[in-house]
Design an enzyme around this catalytic site. Sequence first.
Site, PDB file in Angstrom:
ATOM      1  N   GLY A  50      -6.990 -22.864  32.807  1.00 23.88           N
ATOM      2  CA  GLY A  50      -5.836 -22.761  31.924  1.00 23.88           C
ATOM      3  C   GLY A  50      -5.539 -24.133  31.349  1.00 23.88           C
ATOM      4  O   GLY A  50      -6.023 -25.151  31.865  1.00 23.88           O
ATOM      5  N   GLN A  55      -0.634 -30.969  27.728  1.00 25.84           N
ATOM      6  CA  GLN A  55      -1.819 -31.641  28.265  1.00 25.84           C
ATOM      7  C   GLN A  55      -2.728 -32.169  27.159  1.00 25.84           C
ATOM      8  O   GLN A  55      -3.602 -32.998  27.427  1.00 25.84           O
ATOM      9  CB  GLN A  55      -2.623 -30.684  29.154  1.00 25.84           C
ATOM     10  CG  GLN A  55      -1.923 -30.346  30.452  1.00 25.84           C
ATOM     11  CD  GLN A  55      -2.803 -29.473  31.315  1.00 25.84           C
ATOM     12  OE1 GLN A  55      -2.860 -28.265  31.133  1.00 25.84           O
ATOM     13  NE2 GLN A  55      -3.521 -30.090  32.252  1.00 25.84           N
ATOM     14  N   CYS A 101      -5.799 -29.822  38.651  1.00 25.05           N
ATOM     15  CA  CYS A 101      -5.224 -29.908  37.303  1.00 25.05           C
ATOM     16  C   CYS A 101      -6.068 -30.865  36.465  1.00 25.05           C
ATOM     17  O   CYS A 101      -6.429 -31.942  36.949  1.00 25.05           O
ATOM     18  CB  CYS A 101      -3.781 -30.419  37.384  1.00 25.05           C
ATOM     19  SG  CYS A 101      -2.965 -30.545  35.791  1.00 25.05           S
ATOM     20  N   LEU A 102      -6.351 -30.475  35.234  1.00 25.39           N
ATOM     21  CA  LEU A 102      -7.147 -31.332  34.339  1.00 25.39           C
ATOM     22  C   LEU A 102      -6.470 -32.676  34.096  1.00 25.39           C
ATOM     23  O   LEU A 102      -7.131 -33.657  33.782  1.00 25.39           O
ATOM     24  CB  LEU A 102      -7.371 -30.627  32.997  1.00 25.39           C
ATOM     25  CG  LEU A 102      -8.249 -29.369  33.034  1.00 25.39           C
ATOM     26  CD1 LEU A 102      -8.196 -28.663  31.692  1.00 25.39           C
ATOM     27  CD2 LEU A 102      -9.675 -29.715  33.409  1.00 25.39           C
ATOM     28  N   HIS A 143       1.490 -22.278  37.090  1.00 29.56           N
ATOM     29  CA  HIS A 143       1.058 -23.671  36.950  1.00 29.56           C
ATOM     30  C   HIS A 143       1.173 -24.106  35.476  1.00 29.56           C
ATOM     31  O   HIS A 143       1.716 -25.179  35.182  1.00 29.56           O
ATOM     32  CB  HIS A 143      -0.394 -23.791  37.451  1.00 29.56           C
ATOM     33  CG  HIS A 143      -0.999 -25.153  37.311  1.00 29.56           C
ATOM     34  ND1 HIS A 143      -1.391 -25.912  38.390  1.00 29.56           N
ATOM     35  CD2 HIS A 143      -1.306 -25.895  36.212  1.00 29.56           C
ATOM     36  CE1 HIS A 143      -1.891 -27.065  37.959  1.00 29.56           C
ATOM     37  NE2 HIS A 143      -1.863 -27.080  36.645  1.00 29.56           N
ATOM     38  N   GLU A 144       0.692 -23.251  34.561  1.00 29.04           N
ATOM     39  CA  GLU A 144       0.712 -23.623  33.129  1.00 29.04           C
ATOM     40  C   GLU A 144       2.143 -23.663  32.589  1.00 29.04           C
ATOM     41  O   GLU A 144       2.493 -24.554  31.810  1.00 29.04           O
ATOM     42  CB  GLU A 144      -0.149 -22.678  32.293  1.00 29.04           C
ATOM     43  CG  GLU A 144      -1.626 -22.624  32.661  1.00 29.04           C
ATOM     44  CD  GLU A 144      -2.294 -23.970  32.854  1.00 29.04           C
ATOM     45  OE1 GLU A 144      -1.852 -24.971  32.257  1.00 29.04           O
ATOM     46  OE2 GLU A 144      -3.263 -24.028  33.626  1.00 29.04           O
ATOM     47  N   HIS A 147       3.896 -26.827  33.313  1.00 32.89           N
ATOM     48  CA  HIS A 147       3.569 -27.931  32.394  1.00 32.89           C
ATOM     49  C   HIS A 147       4.545 -27.969  31.220  1.00 32.89           C
ATOM     50  O   HIS A 147       4.881 -29.042  30.713  1.00 32.89           O
ATOM     51  CB  HIS A 147       2.146 -27.774  31.845  1.00 32.89           C
ATOM     52  CG  HIS A 147       1.066 -28.321  32.738  1.00 32.89           C
ATOM     53  ND1 HIS A 147       1.004 -29.639  33.112  1.00 32.89           N
ATOM     54  CD2 HIS A 147      -0.010 -27.731  33.309  1.00 32.89           C
ATOM     55  CE1 HIS A 147      -0.065 -29.839  33.882  1.00 32.89           C
ATOM     56  NE2 HIS A 147      -0.697 -28.691  34.020  1.00 32.89           N
TER      57      HIS A 147
HETATM   58 NI    NI Z   1      -2.482 -28.446  35.083  1.00 29.74          NI
END
Ligand code: NI
Length: 192
Positions: A50, A55, A101-102, A143-144, A147
């Site tokens: 995701g 991000q 997480c990216l 999670h998304e 953000h």
């Molecule tokens: Ni993340």
Amino acid sequence: MKQILSVARMGHPVLRTPAEPVDPARLDSAEFQDFIDSMLVTMHETDGVGLAAPQVFTSWRVITLHEGAQVAREGEEALTALINPRVTPLTEETASMWEGCLSIPGLRGKVSRPRRVRLEGLDRKGKPVDIELSGFAAVVVQHECDHLDGILYVDRIDDPRDLVFEKEFERFILPELEDEDDEEEAIEGEEL
Ligand code: NI
């Protein structure tokens, strides 16, 4: 034109800034649709499950989801983008997973979240979405959506000892999870 975007890392203020709602009228514009396509190619190129717009340095309430997350309306294809998404817990019961997480490369942390949630928002064509999710899909959307409020998964780790490097996670923690057939599930090799 769609393009691979660069990903903000923890410490950049954009990840701590609450994102702005998107005016649904924008969904018709080629520019906005290109942005969603750019988020999707960026997510796929970086092996993410995701991705949230902050991000990629854009403070809009937009998330993209990998088909593998299986966020879907009954009998329909998986949703790959959500505009102005909102999650509401449907139970006090929680489940924990080792998330990545990216924007926090190389780390994994164990996070507890409500096991079942309601997800509302718009798909990329502006069609309303209102579905219930559990399991992996519920974790990914929570999670998304975090953000979009400037929250990172590390904020939600109860015990600081549950933040580890990916390599050590794979070496010491994952084998135990596989042995135990624990309720905890690991998100292997993919980031959110
Ligand atoms: Ni993340």
